[in-house]
Design an enzyme around this catalytic site. Structure first.
Site, mmCIF file in Angstrom:
data_model
loop_
_atom_site.group_PDB
_atom_site.id
_atom_site.type_symbol
_atom_site.label_atom_id
_atom_site.label_comp_id
_atom_site.label_asym_id
_atom_site.label_seq_id
_atom_site.Cartn_x
_atom_site.Cartn_y
_atom_site.Cartn_z
ATOM 1 C CB SER A 1 53.206 -19.070 -6.991
ATOM 2 O OG SER A 1 51.863 -18.210 -6.791
ATOM 3 C CG ASP B 1 50.835 -18.215 -10.372
ATOM 4 O OD1 ASP B 1 51.211 -19.123 -9.435
ATOM 5 O OD2 ASP B 1 50.326 -17.176 -9.938
ATOM 6 C CE LYS C 1 51.053 -13.618 -8.450
ATOM 7 N NZ LYS C 1 51.197 -15.186 -7.990
ATOM 8 N NE ARG D 1 51.269 -24.527 -5.129
ATOM 9 C CZ ARG D 1 51.696 -23.348 -4.860
ATOM 10 N NH1 ARG D 1 51.530 -22.293 -5.838
ATOM 11 N NH2 ARG D 1 52.279 -23.173 -3.795
ATOM 12 C CG HIS E 1 55.711 -9.459 -4.523
ATOM 13 N ND1 HIS E 1 54.345 -9.535 -4.760
ATOM 14 C CD2 HIS E 1 55.725 -10.532 -3.536
ATOM 15 C CE1 HIS E 1 53.662 -10.519 -4.353
ATOM 16 N NE2 HIS E 1 54.526 -11.246 -3.413
#
Length: 434
Positions: free
Chosen positions: A183, A161, A187, A168, A82
């Protein structure tokens, strides 16, 4: 249990229990807790922070709030990667075939771009016919058959999320370390990989502009991953200038293909080797970084990584001929050089401004519903530290509209700072957090 009591407890600086956090996530996901109470809790967390236990509980509750991808039918150790996002960040396009060619199964969920940062799915759609609309069965079958598959994130993956991030975003509570880390990690944990390698960017083109903030985020995410029982490694990398030379969907695909052919930009190759080495180590395909790096270089040299990309593109409906004949990728009508006004050294490139140049040209999304032009973007001719002569090309703009090309040129010239003195070199890889 009452939401009022949970808000007050956090407002007063006390630690919330796992059960209280679970109550909040369950209730908010189902629509039983209103936005105004969720906003109040987010603001209390923003000011009072969260402990390590609270952050893990929040992450796990969000990961468990919807469907979780079961990858147990895939043979081997699954390692996901990621990136926190940046400009010209085409890493997944080259890295995933390299890693798959080394025997690590790549089962990846990716997203589309919003704003000036590009999304992996958008870039892959530069291959005519390519689709990420796979069923879970097709996704797993492709990984077992060819070693790689990428699909879009489903709405049912960590829905808490998605809902909480939207809240947010409009209540000025995005910028909190625990909330950012949970967050991202919720995932990744829901996506089912055994190991997670994180590329945490820092610099003018990154979400975390300061290196110490990027390091703190990396450490937070690694702690969450380890506490959740997943092997997690973070690499902190520089994003103070675009990665590689190409910025824009089709242009970045071409640069990734060039990299798999052995002709990649130095910084991009370095990052692919650094992240790929960590993925091979996490997947048990190498005993040390040197061995991992040699294996990754080997699959470029023998052509197996490029072949793997072609197999992957074809398996997902794309025209794999474009892997070998990049002229089949989308191309823009206008190709315009941006010339330097004076001679000197490129001392700084304001990275996020380069991303906005691509956005102006149509290569990014202003809103979720925006259509993007896969052919447009900007290719740098000079990077930080390079010498340029007056009248020499700093970059080449690829556009389908001359007015937008001129607007992007003006912006790029302001973003590219030329001085008499050469800047001190900056390392690409800042740290590895394990």
């Amino acid at each position: 249990m009452r939401m009022y009591d949970i808000i007050m407890k956090k407002r007063n600086g006390a630690e919330l229990s796992k059960e209280e956090i679970q109550f909040f996530i369950d209730g908010y996901t189902k629509g039983e807790i209103p936005d105004y109470q969720a906003s109040a809790l987010m603001m209390a967390i923003y000011f009072q922070k969260m402990t390590e236990r609270e952050t893990l509980a929040l992450t796990m509750s969000m990961a468990d709030s919807g469907e979780k991808l079961d990858l147990s039918a895939i043979q081997g150790i699954k390692v996901d990667k990621h990136s926190t996002g940046g400009v010209g960040d085409k890493t997944s396009l080259a890295l995933t075939p390299m890693v798959a060619a080394c025997g690590i199964p790549v089962a990846k969920m990716s997203g589309r771009g919003l704003g000036h940062t590009g999304g992996t799915i958008d870039k892959l759609e530069s291959f005519p016919g390519f689709t990420t609309a796979l069923t879970t069965e097709q996704f797993i079958a492709n990984v077992n058959r060819i070693g790689i598959a990428i699909m879009g994130q489903t709405a049912d993956l960590a829905p808490a999320d998605k809902k909480l991030y939207a809240l947010r975003d409009v209540t000025a509570t995005v910028d909190n370390l625990s909330l950012i880390a949970s967050s991202i990690m919720s995932k990744k944990l829901a996506a089912g990989a055994d190991g997670i390698v994180l590329d945490v960017k820092t610099g003018s083109g990154a979400f975390m502009k300061q290196e110490q903030d990027a390091r703190a985020l990396a450490e937070e995410m690694v702690k969450i991953g380890k506490n959740a029982g997943r092997k997690t490694i973070a690499v902190i990398s520089d994003m103070d200038q675009p990665l590689g030379y190409a910025v824009g969907n089709g242009l970045e695909v071409k640069e990734a293909i060039d990299t798999l052919k052995g002709n990649g930009p130095k910084d991009f190759v370095e990052l692919c080797l650094a992240l790929g080495s960590q993925m091979l180590l996490a997947g048990g395909k190498a005993v040390n970084s040197k061995e991992a790096e040699e294996k990754l270089k080997g699959v470029i040299e023998d052509g197996s990584a490029l072949k793997k990309l072609a197999e992957f593109v074809e398996a997902q409906g794309g025209d794999s001929k474009a892997v070998y004949h990049t002229e089949l990728l989308p191309s823009a009508r206008i190709v315009h050089s941006v010339k330097a006004a004076k001679s000197g050294f490129v001392s700084h490139i304001v990275c996020d401004e380069v991303g906005i140049c691509s956005l102006i040209l149509g290569g990014g999304r202003e809103t979720k519903d925006s259509m993007i032009d896969l052919a447009v973007g900007i290719v740098l001719c000079k990077k930080t530290g390079d010498y340029v002569r007056a009248g020499e090309a700093l970059a080449v703009i690829h556009a389908n509209d001359m007015e937008h090309a001129m607007e992007a040129q003006e912006r790029y010239l302001r973003a590219c700072i030329i001085t008499d003195q050469a800047p001190a070199p900056v390392p690409l890889i800042k740290a590895v957090i394990q």
